[in-house]
Design a protein around this motif. Structure first.
Motif, PDB file in Angstrom:
ATOM      1  N   VAL A 154       2.089   4.101  -5.523  1.00 41.87           N
ATOM      2  CA  VAL A 154       1.764   3.151  -6.582  1.00 41.87           C
ATOM      3  C   VAL A 154       0.266   2.878  -6.647  1.00 41.87           C
ATOM      4  O   VAL A 154      -0.332   2.849  -7.732  1.00 41.87           O
ATOM      5  CB  VAL A 154       2.538   1.829  -6.384  1.00 41.87           C
ATOM      6  N   PHE A 155      -0.380   2.677  -5.480  1.00 40.12           N
ATOM      7  CA  PHE A 155      -1.743   2.160  -5.459  1.00 40.12           C
ATOM      8  C   PHE A 155      -2.812   3.213  -5.166  1.00 40.12           C
ATOM      9  O   PHE A 155      -3.992   2.968  -5.443  1.00 40.12           O
ATOM     10  CB  PHE A 155      -1.854   1.031  -4.419  1.00 40.12           C
ATOM     11  N   GLY A 156      -2.428   4.345  -4.585  1.00 41.03           N
ATOM     12  CA  GLY A 156      -3.426   5.358  -4.286  1.00 41.03           C
ATOM     13  C   GLY A 156      -4.573   4.797  -3.463  1.00 41.03           C
ATOM     14  O   GLY A 156      -4.358   4.032  -2.514  1.00 41.03           O
ATOM     15  N   PRO A 157      -5.836   5.110  -3.820  1.00 40.81           N
ATOM     16  CA  PRO A 157      -6.991   4.675  -3.014  1.00 40.81           C
ATOM     17  C   PRO A 157      -7.542   3.299  -3.392  1.00 40.81           C
ATOM     18  O   PRO A 157      -8.623   2.925  -2.934  1.00 40.81           O
ATOM     19  CB  PRO A 157      -8.026   5.761  -3.315  1.00 40.81           C
ATOM     20  N   THR A 158      -6.816   2.523  -4.200  1.00 39.41           N
ATOM     21  CA  THR A 158      -7.365   1.236  -4.643  1.00 39.41           C
ATOM     22  C   THR A 158      -7.174   0.124  -3.619  1.00 39.41           C
ATOM     23  O   THR A 158      -7.730  -0.971  -3.784  1.00 39.41           O
ATOM     24  CB  THR A 158      -6.725   0.779  -5.970  1.00 39.41           C
ATOM     25  N   VAL A 159      -6.373   0.358  -2.577  1.00 45.54           N
ATOM     26  CA  VAL A 159      -6.174  -0.627  -1.508  1.00 45.54           C
ATOM     27  C   VAL A 159      -6.454   0.045  -0.173  1.00 45.54           C
ATOM     28  O   VAL A 159      -6.555   1.268  -0.072  1.00 45.54           O
ATOM     29  CB  VAL A 159      -4.739  -1.206  -1.531  1.00 45.54           C
ATOM     30  N   VAL A 160      -6.541  -0.783   0.889  1.00 45.53           N
ATOM     31  CA  VAL A 160      -6.694  -0.260   2.246  1.00 45.53           C
ATOM     32  C   VAL A 160      -5.345  -0.367   2.943  1.00 45.53           C
ATOM     33  O   VAL A 160      -4.656  -1.388   2.843  1.00 45.53           O
ATOM     34  CB  VAL A 160      -7.766  -1.056   3.023  1.00 45.53           C
ATOM     35  N   TYR A 161      -4.974   0.669   3.675  1.00 45.15           N
ATOM     36  CA  TYR A 161      -3.665   0.720   4.331  1.00 45.15           C
ATOM     37  C   TYR A 161      -3.809   0.465   5.825  1.00 45.15           C
ATOM     38  O   TYR A 161      -4.794   0.866   6.457  1.00 45.15           O
ATOM     39  CB  TYR A 161      -3.003   2.079   4.088  1.00 45.15           C
ATOM     40  N   ALA A 162      -2.796  -0.191   6.383  1.00 45.13           N
ATOM     41  CA  ALA A 162      -2.790  -0.495   7.812  1.00 45.13           C
ATOM     42  C   ALA A 162      -1.355  -0.478   8.302  1.00 45.13           C
ATOM     43  O   ALA A 162      -0.425  -0.789   7.540  1.00 45.13           O
ATOM     44  CB  ALA A 162      -3.419  -1.863   8.070  1.00 45.13           C
ATOM     45  N   ALA A 163      -1.168  -0.143   9.584  1.00 41.16           N
ATOM     46  CA  ALA A 163       0.176   0.094  10.096  1.00 41.16           C
ATOM     47  C   ALA A 163       0.629  -0.898  11.153  1.00 41.16           C
ATOM     48  O   ALA A 163       1.830  -1.023  11.404  1.00 41.16           O
ATOM     49  CB  ALA A 163       0.267   1.514  10.667  1.00 41.16           C
ATOM     50  N   ASP A 164      -0.294  -1.594  11.802  1.00 44.03           N
ATOM     51  CA  ASP A 164       0.065  -2.467  12.914  1.00 44.03           C
ATOM     52  C   ASP A 164      -0.964  -3.588  13.001  1.00 44.03           C
ATOM     53  O   ASP A 164      -1.983  -3.571  12.288  1.00 44.03           O
ATOM     54  CB  ASP A 164       0.132  -1.669  14.226  1.00 44.03           C
ATOM     55  N   PRO A 165      -0.736  -4.610  13.847  1.00 44.00           N
ATOM     56  CA  PRO A 165      -1.672  -5.742  13.864  1.00 44.00           C
ATOM     57  C   PRO A 165      -3.140  -5.374  14.078  1.00 44.00           C
ATOM     58  O   PRO A 165      -4.003  -5.883  13.341  1.00 44.00           O
ATOM     59  CB  PRO A 165      -1.115  -6.632  14.982  1.00 44.00           C
ATOM     60  N   PRO A 166      -3.482  -4.493  15.023  1.00 42.51           N
ATOM     61  CA  PRO A 166      -4.917  -4.173  15.159  1.00 42.51           C
ATOM     62  C   PRO A 166      -5.519  -3.548  13.898  1.00 42.51           C
ATOM     63  O   PRO A 166      -6.642  -3.896  13.509  1.00 42.51           O
ATOM     64  CB  PRO A 166      -4.948  -3.199  16.342  1.00 42.51           C
ATOM     65  N   SER A 167      -4.794  -2.631  13.266  1.00 47.14           N
ATOM     66  CA  SER A 167      -5.362  -2.006  12.064  1.00 47.14           C
ATOM     67  C   SER A 167      -5.341  -2.962  10.879  1.00 47.14           C
ATOM     68  O   SER A 167      -6.229  -2.899  10.007  1.00 47.14           O
ATOM     69  CB  SER A 167      -4.611  -0.706  11.730  1.00 47.14           C
ATOM     70  N   ILE A 168      -4.362  -3.863  10.825  1.00 45.71           N
ATOM     71  CA  ILE A 168      -4.366  -4.891   9.779  1.00 45.71           C
ATOM     72  C   ILE A 168      -5.590  -5.786   9.938  1.00 45.71           C
ATOM     73  O   ILE A 168      -6.286  -6.102   8.974  1.00 45.71           O
ATOM     74  CB  ILE A 168      -3.070  -5.727   9.828  1.00 45.71           C
ATOM     75  N   GLU A 169      -5.872  -6.179  11.178  1.00 47.29           N
ATOM     76  CA  GLU A 169      -7.044  -7.026  11.432  1.00 47.29           C
ATOM     77  C   GLU A 169      -8.333  -6.334  11.019  1.00 47.29           C
ATOM     78  O   GLU A 169      -9.196  -6.926  10.345  1.00 47.29           O
ATOM     79  CB  GLU A 169      -7.103  -7.401  12.913  1.00 47.29           C
ATOM     80  N   GLU A 170      -8.496  -5.075  11.404  1.00 43.65           N
ATOM     81  CA  GLU A 170      -9.712  -4.341  11.045  1.00 43.65           C
ATOM     82  C   GLU A 170      -9.865  -4.257   9.528  1.00 43.65           C
ATOM     83  O   GLU A 170     -10.963  -4.435   8.986  1.00 43.65           O
ATOM     84  CB  GLU A 170      -9.666  -2.936  11.651  1.00 43.65           C
ATOM     85  N   ALA A 171      -8.753  -3.988   8.836  1.00 41.79           N
ATOM     86  CA  ALA A 171      -8.818  -3.857   7.378  1.00 41.79           C
ATOM     87  C   ALA A 171      -9.134  -5.189   6.716  1.00 41.79           C
ATOM     88  O   ALA A 171      -9.881  -5.243   5.732  1.00 41.79           O
ATOM     89  CB  ALA A 171      -7.500  -3.296   6.859  1.00 41.79           C
ATOM     90  N   LEU A 172      -8.595  -6.280   7.245  1.00 43.42           N
ATOM     91  CA  LEU A 172      -8.875  -7.594   6.673  1.00 43.42           C
ATOM     92  C   LEU A 172     -10.339  -7.976   6.870  1.00 43.42           C
ATOM     93  O   LEU A 172     -10.970  -8.521   5.954  1.00 43.42           O
ATOM     94  CB  LEU A 172      -7.964  -8.647   7.295  1.00 43.42           C
TER      95      LEU A 172
END
Length: 382
Positions: free
Chosen positions: A308-326
């Motif tokens: 749906v979103f392609g490259p317009t959002v940042v993707y993350a899979a777990d709490p550490p990567s969610i934190e980095e992306a935020l």
């Protein structure tokens, strides 16, 4: 055409938002549309104003504290089914379109939009979910990934018609006319990461709490804000786990509950980032609305969201990567806002209504979903 759109609640859940916006767009195209719903807890109207060109039928549904979720869903189906059966012959609808499992099981022969697929263990819910996929005359899915899941699981081929987005409303909230409303949220909340949909398993709330605990070590002035949360299901055990983890981590999130529809665009537009870390989604309307407002989105790394979103959002899979992306989103280091705004603006409800109109005409009363697939694909559905 005389069209009945059927949903299960008056509250702002994704399928309900979809049903109302689609009905208004179909009415703009000259169709006679009635939205049917259950009025839970004494509700007599939807969570927002509805275009008066659309008729509303709210079926009373009394609250009971002494029943299980399975019993409540069975009673929902029975209550809606009895009311709709009495009216169906009198109203003589050309199209009956169910927007969820409860509606699809309640109204008899119908078309069905499958917004996402759930996984249940309670036998009554498993049967309800399966029947609501198998029994309709024809099916629509809001994304290609959900349609592929239906084909793998049931051997059926739905038509893909994406969700619409009221992008202009969220873009306006991010513009000069929305300055005062955004300022009021920021005065109240400071800088914040927003999560919509409440605190529940499907929304990945526990992972978000863990990620936010990591983020606050680096950005202690940022707050976590939860909005929304109306649901049929009993998530008290999960909420208790989340609350216990919040206490253990020393966090102090703001839990707004259901947000007034008029205030939602400015709440979104004032956010530093939207955390959209659901473990299961069908389209991602809240994320698309955030993009319309120019707000960066951190999304769960799911195939459906990539589609749906392609490259317009940042993707993350777990709490550490969610934190980095935020952190990156808050620092302005994510994708540029322009492509996201353009993507949201491309999902017009009027275009979606046209595709539904063509789908209704193609399937007729026989549920010829193959004809609908050919017709809709010729008109460019993604």
């Amino acid at each position: 055409m005389r069209i009945a759109q059927v949903t299960y609640s008056t509250k702002p859940r994704g399928g309900v938002v979809h049903a109302l916006a689609l009905s208004e767009a179909l009415a703009r195209r000259g169709h006679d549309v009635t939205v049917w719903t259950l009025g839970r807890g004494g509700d007599q109207a939807f969570f927002r104003r509805v275009d008066p060109a659309v008729s509303i039928r709210v079926v009373p549904f009394e609250a009971r504290d002494d029943e299980s979720v399975g019993e409540r869903i069975a009673r929902s189906i029975e209550t809606m089914g009895a009311a709709f059966a009495e009216a169906r012959m009198r109203e003589r609808y050309d199209v009956v379109h169910a927007q969820d499992c409860i509606s699809a099981n309640a109204v008899g022969p119908c078309l069905r939009t499958i917004h996402h697929l759930d996984e249940f263990t309670t036998p009554e819910l498993v049967r309800c979910h399966d029947d609501a996929v198998r029994r309709p005359l024809a099916r629509i899915c809001v994304s290609a990934a959900v349609a592929a899941d239906v084909e793998r699981g049931w051997g059926l081929t739905p038509t893909v018609i994406p969700n619409g987005v009221d992008s202009a409303r969220f873009a306006a909230a991010a513009g000069p006319s929305g300055d005062g409303d955004r300022a009021r949220w920021r005065d109240r909340l400071g800088e914040y990461v927003l999560a919509l949909g409440g605190i529940e398993p499907r929304k990945g709330s526990l992972d978000l709490v863990e990620a936010f605990a990591l983020l606050q070590r680096r950005r202690p002035d940022v707050r976590l804000v939860f909005g929304g949360g109306e649901t049929l299901f009993d998530y008290r055990d999960y909420r208790a786990r989340v609350d216990a983890r919040i206490a253990a981590l020393g966090l102090d999130p703001v839990v707004l509950g259901v947000v007034d529809d008029d205030e939602l665009p400015s709440l979104v537009a004032a956010a530093g980032a939207l955390a959209f870390v659901s473990t299961k989604e069908g389209f991602g309307l809240a994320a698309m609305e955030a993009l319309a407002a120019g707000v960066p989105v951190v999304a769960r790394d799911l195939p459906v969201l990539h589609g749906v979103f392609g490259p317009t959002v940042v993707y993350a899979a777990d709490p550490p990567s969610i934190e980095e992306a935020l952190v990156a989103a808050l620092d302005g280091a994510g994708p540029a806002a322009g492509p996201g705004r353009d993507l949201a603006a491309s999902h017009s409800w009027d275009d979606v209504a046209l595709l539904h109109e063509q789908f209704y005409e193609a399937v007729g009363g026989e549920g010829d979903h193959g004809a609908a697939v050919d017709l809709v694909h010729r008109h460019g559905a993604r």
